[in-house]
Design a protein around this motif. Structure first.
Motif, short mmCIF file in Angstrom:
data_model
loop_
_atom_site.label_atom_id
_atom_site.label_comp_id
_atom_site.label_asym_id
_atom_site.label_seq_id
_atom_site.Cartn_x
_atom_site.Cartn_y
_atom_site.Cartn_z
N LEU A 1 46.32 -61.44 -46.64
CA LEU A 1 45.81 -60.45 -47.58
C LEU A 1 45.65 -59.08 -46.94
O LEU A 1 45.73 -58.05 -47.63
CB LEU A 1 44.48 -60.92 -48.16
N ARG A 2 45.44 -59.03 -45.65
CA ARG A 2 45.30 -57.74 -44.97
C ARG A 2 46.64 -57.02 -44.86
O ARG A 2 46.68 -55.79 -44.75
CB ARG A 2 44.68 -57.94 -43.59
N VAL A 3 47.73 -57.77 -44.92
CA VAL A 3 49.07 -57.18 -44.85
C VAL A 3 49.63 -56.90 -46.24
O VAL A 3 50.27 -55.87 -46.48
CB VAL A 3 50.02 -58.12 -44.07
N HIS A 4 49.38 -57.80 -47.19
CA HIS A 4 49.94 -57.70 -48.54
C HIS A 4 48.87 -57.10 -49.47
O HIS A 4 47.88 -57.75 -49.81
CB HIS A 4 50.39 -59.06 -49.03
N THR A 5 49.10 -55.87 -49.88
CA THR A 5 48.12 -55.14 -50.68
C THR A 5 48.80 -54.54 -51.92
O THR A 5 49.99 -54.72 -52.14
CB THR A 5 47.46 -54.04 -49.86
N GLY A 6 48.02 -53.81 -52.70
CA GLY A 6 48.57 -53.10 -53.84
C GLY A 6 48.70 -53.92 -55.11
O GLY A 6 49.45 -53.56 -56.01
N TRP A 7 47.95 -55.01 -55.23
CA TRP A 7 48.04 -55.88 -56.39
C TRP A 7 47.38 -55.25 -57.61
O TRP A 7 46.35 -54.58 -57.50
CB TRP A 7 47.37 -57.22 -56.09
N GLN A 8 47.96 -55.51 -58.78
CA GLN A 8 47.31 -55.11 -60.04
C GLN A 8 46.15 -56.05 -60.37
O GLN A 8 45.13 -55.64 -60.93
CB GLN A 8 48.32 -55.15 -61.19
N SER A 9 46.32 -57.31 -60.04
CA SER A 9 45.24 -58.29 -60.20
C SER A 9 45.42 -59.37 -59.15
O SER A 9 46.52 -59.57 -58.62
CB SER A 9 45.24 -58.91 -61.60
N ALA A 10 44.34 -60.07 -58.85
CA ALA A 10 44.39 -61.16 -57.87
C ALA A 10 43.48 -62.27 -58.37
O ALA A 10 42.36 -62.02 -58.82
CB ALA A 10 43.94 -60.68 -56.49
N THR A 11 43.99 -63.51 -58.27
CA THR A 11 43.26 -64.66 -58.77
C THR A 11 43.31 -65.78 -57.74
O THR A 11 44.38 -66.11 -57.23
CB THR A 11 43.87 -65.17 -60.09
N LEU A 12 42.16 -66.36 -57.46
CA LEU A 12 42.06 -67.54 -56.60
C LEU A 12 41.67 -68.73 -57.46
O LEU A 12 40.66 -68.68 -58.17
CB LEU A 12 41.00 -67.31 -55.51
N ILE A 13 42.46 -69.78 -57.40
CA ILE A 13 42.15 -71.01 -58.13
C ILE A 13 41.88 -72.11 -57.12
O ILE A 13 42.79 -72.62 -56.45
CB ILE A 13 43.30 -71.42 -59.07
N ASN A 14 40.61 -72.46 -56.98
CA ASN A 14 40.19 -73.55 -56.08
C ASN A 14 40.30 -74.86 -56.86
O ASN A 14 39.36 -75.28 -57.54
CB ASN A 14 38.76 -73.31 -55.59
#
Length: 234
Positions: free
Chosen positions: A62-75
């Motif tokens: 996540l520190r390398v891949h940025t610039g997302w319009q939205s981000a979702t974590l599904i546990n």
């Protein structure tokens, strides 16, 4: 681009969710012990029974891949220890179930929240269970981790009011976990006949149908309004 991170993605509900979320403008990362050859997503073969390396890998990514319009974590990942009284359970199996079911979601949520702070729209979806709200003999560890997910979600919602956070019971799904419950020794697991009855009565939902309902729920504009929810009541 929209980012989706799905744990337990190699089979069952997790595979169905990751597969349905794999759209042209979505980046999907599946985290599971095994790879699913049919899944069109980036897959990380990681054992969440040892969750710290998975959390550290997600943090670095996540520190390398940025610039997302939205981000979702599904546990979504869960591990059912052998059905039966806690006092007779295998220690290693019990530890793995607790770490996959609660420690891993807590660590991954911590990383996700810290490393996506600049993303305009964020969601965490914890896949819980009715057994997190209704105790059942012979499945103490599973009940405990699902109740823990519910309360973790409540606490995180207080800490992160701008993040949509929901702990969702998905209903009764025809998965390998159901096979394990139906195949349990009735003398050690008194609820075995009830789970067999659900199968015999045709009351189990498919993973695909449940995933479709969850994806619709996830994308609703009011996602996060009800923190502890049930897909059958949504």
């Amino acid at each position: 681009m929209h980012l989706y991170i799905v744990t337990g993605s190699s089979r069952g509900l997790g595979a169905a969710l990751a597969g349905q979320l794999a759209q042209p403008d979505h980046t999907v990362i599946g985290i599971a012990r095994k790879l699913n050859p049919s899944l069109q997503a980036e897959q990380w073969p990681v054992d969440l029974a040892d969750p710290l390396p998975a959390a550290e890998r997600l943090q670095a990514w996540l520190r390398v891949h940025t610039g997302w319009q939205s981000a979702t974590l599904i546990n979504n990942a869960a591990l059912l220890s052998e059905p039966g009284p806690l006092a007779g359970s295998d220690l290693a199996g019990l530890s793995a179930a607790l770490r996959v079911g609660l420690e891993a979601p807590a660590l991954l949520s911590r990383v996700f929240l810290a490393e996506t702070s600049n993303v305009p729209e964020r969601r965490i979806l914890n896949i819980s269970s009715g057994l997190g709200r209704r105790a059942m003999a012979g499945s103490a560890s599973y009940c405990a981790v699902k109740a823990g997910l519910d309360h973790l979600s409540r606490a995180l919602a207080l800490e992160e009011p701008d993040v949509g956070i929901v702990s969702l019971a998905p209903g009764v799904i025809d998965t390998d976990m159901q096979v394990q419950l139906r195949g349990a020794d009735p003398e050690r697991f008194p609820e075995q006949t009830r789970f067999q009855g659900l199968k015999d009565g045709g009351q189990l939902q498919t993973a695909e149908a449940t995933a479709s309902a969850i994806v619709r729920f996830l994308l609703r504009p009011d996602f996060g309004k009800t923190i502890v929810a049930d897909i059958r009541e949504a």
